[in-house]
Scaffold this active site. Structure first.
Site, PDB file in Angstrom:
ATOM      1  N   GLU A  42       0.812  -1.223   0.000  1.00  0.00           N
ATOM      2  CA  GLU A  42       0.000   0.000   0.000  1.00  0.00           C
ATOM      3  C   GLU A  42       0.846   1.274   0.000  1.00  0.00           C
ATOM      4  OE1 GLU A  42      -2.974  -0.186   3.087  1.00  0.00           O
ATOM      5  OE2 GLU A  42      -4.036  -1.841   2.106  1.00  0.00           O
ATOM      6  N   GLU A  99      -5.576  -8.457  -0.430  1.00  0.00           N
ATOM      7  CA  GLU A  99      -6.322  -8.091   0.787  1.00  0.00           C
ATOM      8  C   GLU A  99      -7.779  -7.881   0.400  1.00  0.00           C
ATOM      9  OE1 GLU A  99      -5.027  -5.084   3.527  1.00  0.00           O
ATOM     10  OE2 GLU A  99      -2.897  -5.484   3.118  1.00  0.00           O
TER      11      GLU A  99
END
Length: 502
Positions: free
Chosen positions: A174, A293
């Site tokens: 991320e 995710e």
């Protein structure tokens, strides 16, 4: 008009062979995922390594093929060297990602031992937040090189003669997020990921790499981020990642269960971006997707604000899932299977205690959340070839979506085992769904089981005291006139299993 749907299944209507890694999961050094989750020395079921075997048995029941590790936000500040060598010599560190203290009792080698016990491969993430090329290439050497070099010999000196042979690696986590330690622009990350990928593959050319996509679809940089990152990394990686969590904050179940349509559009969008870069580069290479995710995450948001800073393994992100959450998880799994041609890796985040299908009590029992069941059913019965069914279904409109089919469904054909499995969710709040399935060229196939997950209370949860949300095998699917007919109960998850009769 009654709630009804029709489906046509053909052996030749194939999407793709399903990569089993689509049923992967995730363990981060966060909350009680590691300490008190998979690892609790002194627990009645713990082995000599401190691994809880009640948890291991549940993970085996899920047949998890791949586990991402060690993060997550945690990895962007993690020094992998802290987690290897004699445990008593390992440093305690402040984990800035989750404001806790990391003891480093568990590290790379211990996690590899645990993964072997559950028959899972590891998807290892490298730190591209505070670190970079050097630490990443050294970790690959430590894990994968057989011996005769500094880091491989260091692994051997730590008691692990055989190389771990980790195949799949994530290039950071991320990195588009301002919350991330070492947050970067797309160009900054793209250049670093490109050079890190080259060095890692020079150490071990057999590995596969995942470049960071956007943290979620609503990031202001979404699409531009993917395009820029792939512009730099296209020739050096195999995957681009997707992350997405959903929640029912407005308590609108009709809209909530339609969110898998948004997930479907997200996947299609990333495929389009990847193929744009392919065309731009005149490349013959196809980039695949790693949805590494995904889950429901919103129940625990307020509780997490009460955590004492710098404590060790406090309870964090411990969502307690209800029945409606299990239905959306089922819809999300079906959605991912529909893209089996491009989506090759997916990781339910996470596996134990932290937004997880498995929960534990300290020195006590482990138990199954509601979302455990659709995840288990797809993992166990969803191996084979993803089929592309032709579906017609009655529909509804919700706050954010139009023409939402009451039936969310797909099918998996396993030619070797001669099985056909239909996964289906009935989104209707009040009515059963009359389903007719044309299995025209599955001659000799008979219904062997119809599993149903249903509950009259959409907010019903499971707990250590009991699991009122659990599946039964009393569904009424039956073979009739060469096809399959079933009444799917209102708001239900269904698994209709067929097999060829000898």
């Amino acid at each position: 008009m009654k709630n009804q749907a029709k489906m046509i299944l053909e052996k030749d209507f194939k999407i793709s062979e399903i990569d089993n890694r689509i049923y992967g999961s995730f363990i981060e050094h966060l909350g009680r995922a590691v300490y008190g989750g998979i690892y609790e020395p002194g627990h009645p079921t713990a082995d000599e390594h401190g691994f809880r075997h009640d948890v291991i048995e549940m993970v085996k029941e899920l047949q998890v093929p791949l586990v991402r590790y060690p993060g997550g936000n945690f990895v962007s500040g993690y020094n992998w060297e802290d987690g290897v060598g004699p445990v008593e010599q390992r440093p305690r560190r402040l984990d800035l990602a989750w404001r806790t203290t990391e003891t480093n009792e568990m590290g790379t080698n211990e996690f590899m031992q645990w993964a072997k016990l559950v028959s899972a491969e590891v998807n290892m993430a490298v730190n591209l937040g505070t670190r970079g090329i050097d630490a990443a290439r050294n970790l690959v050497e430590y894990c994968n090189h057989p011996g005769g070099s500094y880091y491989s010999d260091l692994r051997i000196s730590h008691g692990f003669k055989e190389a771990h042979k980790i195949k799949t690696w994530c290039l950071g986590n991320e990195m588009d997020g301002p919350w991330q330690i070492g947050h970067k622009t797309a160009a900054e990350y793209g250049r670093l990921a490109q050079e890190t990928a080259k060095a890692m593959k020079w150490v071990d050319p057999t590995i596969e790499l995942v470049a960071c996509g956007s943290s979620h679809r609503k990031m202001p940089t979404f699409a531009d981020w993917e395009a820029t990152v792939l512009d730099f990394t296209y020739d050096h990686v195999e995957f681009i990642s997707l992350h997405q969590y959903y929640g029912n904050r407005d308590n609108d179940i009709s809209n909530y269960l339609a969110l898998s349509l948004e997930m479907d559009d997200f996947i299609r969008s990333v495929i389009s971006i990847a193929d744009y870069i392919k065309a731009k580069k005149h490349s013959k290479k196809k980039i695949h997707l790693a949805f590494d995710e995904w889950n429901i995450w919103y129940h625990s948001n307020e509780a997490d604000k009460q955590i004492e800073p710098w404590s060790i393994a406090p309870p964090q992100l411990e969502d307690i899932y209800n029945f409606e959450d299990a239905l959306l998880v089922g819809c999300m799994l079906i959605t991912m299977l529909k893209h089996a041609d491009r989506l090759k890796i997916a990781c339910l985040a996470q596996l134990v205690n932290v937004i997880a299908p498995i929960m534990t009590e300290s020195n006590g029992v482990a138990w199954k959340q509601t979302i455990f069941y659709p995840y288990m059913h797809t993992s166990v019965y969803g191996r084979g070839v993803g089929l592309n069914p032709i579906i017609s279904s009655s529909k509804y409109d919700s706050k954010d979506f139009t023409d939402v089919p009451f039936l969310e469904s797909t099918a998996v054909y396993n030619e070797e085992n001669e099985t056909l499995t239909i996964f289906a969710v009935n989104r209707h709040l009040e009515e059963g769904l009359h389903l007719e399935v044309d299995i025209r060229n599955f001659e000799g196939y008979e219904v062997i089981e119809h599993i149903v997950l249903e509950n009259d209370d959409i907010k019903q949860t499971n707990s250590a005291q009991g699991t009122p949300v659990a599946p039964h095998s009393n569904g009424n699917a039956k073979k009739e006139n060469g096809g399959v007919k079933a009444l799917l109960p209102k708001l239900s998850w269904n698994v209709i299993r067929l097999a060829k009769q000898k």
